[in-house]
Motif scaffolding. Structure first.
Motif, PDB file in Angstrom:
ATOM      1  N   TRP A 291      12.569  81.028  40.787  1.00  0.00           N
ATOM      2  CA  TRP A 291      13.498  80.056  41.384  1.00  0.00           C
ATOM      3  C   TRP A 291      14.117  80.539  42.694  1.00  0.00           C
ATOM      4  N   TRP A 292      13.810  81.751  43.089  1.00  0.00           N
ATOM      5  CA  TRP A 292      14.363  82.246  44.337  1.00  0.00           C
ATOM      6  C   TRP A 292      13.592  81.676  45.532  1.00  0.00           C
TER       7      TRP A 292
ATOM      8  N   TYR B 228      31.977  82.749  42.658  1.00  0.00           N
ATOM      9  CA  TYR B 228      31.536  82.503  44.041  1.00  0.00           C
ATOM     10  C   TYR B 228      30.274  81.634  44.055  1.00  0.00           C
ATOM     11  N   THR B 229      29.312  81.974  43.223  1.00  0.00           N
ATOM     12  CA  THR B 229      28.067  81.193  43.184  1.00  0.00           C
ATOM     13  C   THR B 229      28.329  79.768  42.724  1.00  0.00           C
ATOM     14  N   LEU B 230      29.196  79.614  41.737  1.00  0.00           N
ATOM     15  CA  LEU B 230      29.517  78.276  41.238  1.00  0.00           C
ATOM     16  C   LEU B 230      30.175  77.432  42.325  1.00  0.00           C
TER      17      LEU B 230
ATOM     18  N   TRP C  58      21.271  79.140  36.936  1.00  0.00           N
ATOM     19  CA  TRP C  58      22.220  78.537  35.991  1.00  0.00           C
ATOM     20  C   TRP C  58      23.608  79.116  36.247  1.00  0.00           C
ATOM     21  N   PRO C  59      24.280  78.702  37.290  1.00  0.00           N
ATOM     22  CA  PRO C  59      25.617  79.271  37.574  1.00  0.00           C
ATOM     23  C   PRO C  59      26.644  78.924  36.510  1.00  0.00           C
ATOM     24  N   ILE C  60      26.518  77.763  35.878  1.00  0.00           N
ATOM     25  CA  ILE C  60      27.484  77.391  34.834  1.00  0.00           C
ATOM     26  C   ILE C  60      27.371  78.339  33.647  1.00  0.00           C
ATOM     27  N   ALA C  61      26.143  78.661  33.239  1.00  0.00           N
ATOM     28  CA  ALA C  61      25.949  79.559  32.099  1.00  0.00           C
ATOM     29  C   ALA C  61      26.505  80.947  32.395  1.00  0.00           C
TER      30      ALA C  61
ATOM     31  N   THR D 174      22.817  89.008  32.628  1.00  0.00           N
ATOM     32  CA  THR D 174      22.658  87.565  32.879  1.00  0.00           C
ATOM     33  C   THR D 174      23.097  87.151  34.285  1.00  0.00           C
ATOM     34  N   LEU D 175      23.711  88.054  35.027  1.00  0.00           N
ATOM     35  CA  LEU D 175      24.084  87.739  36.405  1.00  0.00           C
ATOM     36  C   LEU D 175      22.856  87.461  37.282  1.00  0.00           C
TER      37      LEU D 175
END
Length: 443
Positions: A17-18, A99-101, A73-76, A66-67
């Motif tokens: 996904w990157w 920050y990502t969210l 999946w920023p929410i997860a 998981t980071l």
């Protein structure tokens, strides 16, 4: 989530996904650091919970790793960070996840809800931990300071990454919007350039058609008269030398007139030629569109300027006299008060009468022709009609035809918004009629 849409898919060069390889390297590095942090903090968590150290370390490593999924999946990631906050784990995970969210394109209400959960969780854990430290004697401060410490800590962990993420996300969306507008503008400029080139090509084709019509009118009419005079000269050369000399002089005059008009037309063509230049350097697309539009307008302007130099209605008498001198019987009548018209109107009217008389020379040698010109309030009408050719007309007086005379007349008249009608008469002759608006001007 740095780009979206087709452009993001087209720019994707990283795995999974990157979108870029450096993004994958950065996330993997952050995941390793977060796993190491949570694994180290898992030791103390296992001691406090009475669990084996290996269980606490493995739990911390899995939670911190998981980071790596923060872009996908920023929410997860934020939910996991909130979940391990009571275990005093995942400070880096919380900061980077928030920050990502905030920088993502998720709805603001979701971002606000998750940020509020992280803030409340950090606040509660900080207050509970501070009270425990005071009770155990590890921390000696007043109880009134605990809320201040808890609020400061929770805000320090939550607010900076959240605000930075919101700023980066807004800036990213602005850049994407500007990029899309630039692409749209480039497409519009390209479309304008193509349309301008089409208009320029159309103008060039119209100019070629106009020059072809003018040359056809000049050559057909003058040469037809010359052929008629040459045939008459051949017939009377021995019987009437004086008439033969007169006809020869007429042929010479008409030939010189034809050459003069042809030189004028060729001079117009050569005047527009420019000396060869080296290949130009690449220019912006906007300049191409502007240059193409300017070329189209200049071509139309030159066409209108050159049209002014054509013949006018005042020369119709001379045209009829030349036809009569060639032995043709022409009856001309004018109705209404004569006045001046636009240059395009006068030239078109002259060319219609000229071509109609030329057709009489070609197809009805010896027939009588009637030229009618009517000046009306809002229009000018002209009609050229001939009777049937006499049976005694010599065969060599009939001239070849290319079939473009009537087509050219109709194009001239309809271009000015007029009406053109042609066809045979009941008496066996042929009639050409045209009506032009008095105030018409060339398109």
């Amino acid at each position: 989530m740095t780009t979206t849409g087709d452009s993001g898919a087209a720019a994707r060069t990283g795995p999974w996904w990157w979108e870029r390889r450096r993004s994958a390297v950065l996330d993997v590095g952050l995941g390793v650091v977060s796993a190491a942090e949570c694994g180290a903090e898992g030791v103390e968590f296992a001691r406090d919970a009475g669990l084996p150290l290996a269980v606490g370390v493995v739990f911390g490593v899995l939670a911190g790793a998981t980071l790596v999924l923060r872009r996908r999946w920023p929410i997860a990631v934020v939910l996991i960070a909130v979940a391990i906050t009571p275990a005093q784990m995942g400070v880096l995970m919380t900061i980077v996840g928030l920050y990502t969210l905030a920088a993502s394109e998720l709805p603001r209400r979701i971002i606000g809800a998750l940020a509020g959960m992280s803030l409340v969780g950090t606040l509660i854990v900080t207050m509970v931990r501070a009270n425990q430290d005071i009770a155990s004697g590890d921390l000696r401060i007043g109880e009134g300071v605990i809320p201040f410490i808890a609020i400061s800590t929770s805000l320090g962990v939550t607010a900076p990454p959240l605000l930075l993420g919101l700023y980066v996300g807004a800036r990213r969306r602005l850049m994407e919007s500007l990029r899309e507008r630039a692409d749209s503008l480039e497409r519009e400029l390209q479309l304008l350039a193509e349309r301008a080139e089409e208009r320029a090509e159309w103008a060039r084709n119209e100019e070629r058609t106009r020059i072809a019509r003018d040359m056809h009118d000049v050559v057909a009419h003058r040469v037809s008269l010359m052929v008629v005079h040459a045939a008459a000269l051949q017939a009377v050369a021995r019987k009437d030398p004086e008439k033969a000399v007169k006809n020869a002089a007429l042929v010479g005059d008409m030939g010189r007139q034809a050459l003069t008009e042809l030189r004028e037309m060729l001079g117009v063509l050569r005047a527009g030629e420019a000396p060869p230049k080296p290949a130009p350097a690449p220019v912006p697309l906007a300049a191409v569109a502007a240059a193409a539009a300017q070329a189209a307008s200049r071509a139309g302007g030159e066409e209108a300027a050159e049209a002014v130099e054509g013949p006018c209605l005042a020369e119709l008498d001379e045209l009829v006299d030349q036809s009569r001198a060639a032995g043709m019987v022409v009856d001309m009548s004018v109705e209404g008060e004569s006045r001046s018209y636009a240059a395009d109107v006068e030239e078109t009217a002259y060319r219609v009468v000229q071509e109609a008389l030329t057709n009489v020379f070609k197809h009805a040698a010896g027939a009588k022709a009637y030229v009618r010109l009517a000046h009306r309030s809002a229009e000018i009408a002209m009609q050229v009609e001939n009777g049937p050719p006499p049976e005694t007309a010599p065969a060599d007086a009939r001239l070849p035809s290319g079939g473009n005379g009537l087509v050219g007349m109709k194009e001239r008249v309809t271009a000015l918004g007029g009406v053109f009608v042609s066809g045979p008469t009941d008496a066996g002759g042929f009639r050409v009629s045209a009506v032009l608006p008095a105030g018409a001007a060339g398109a």
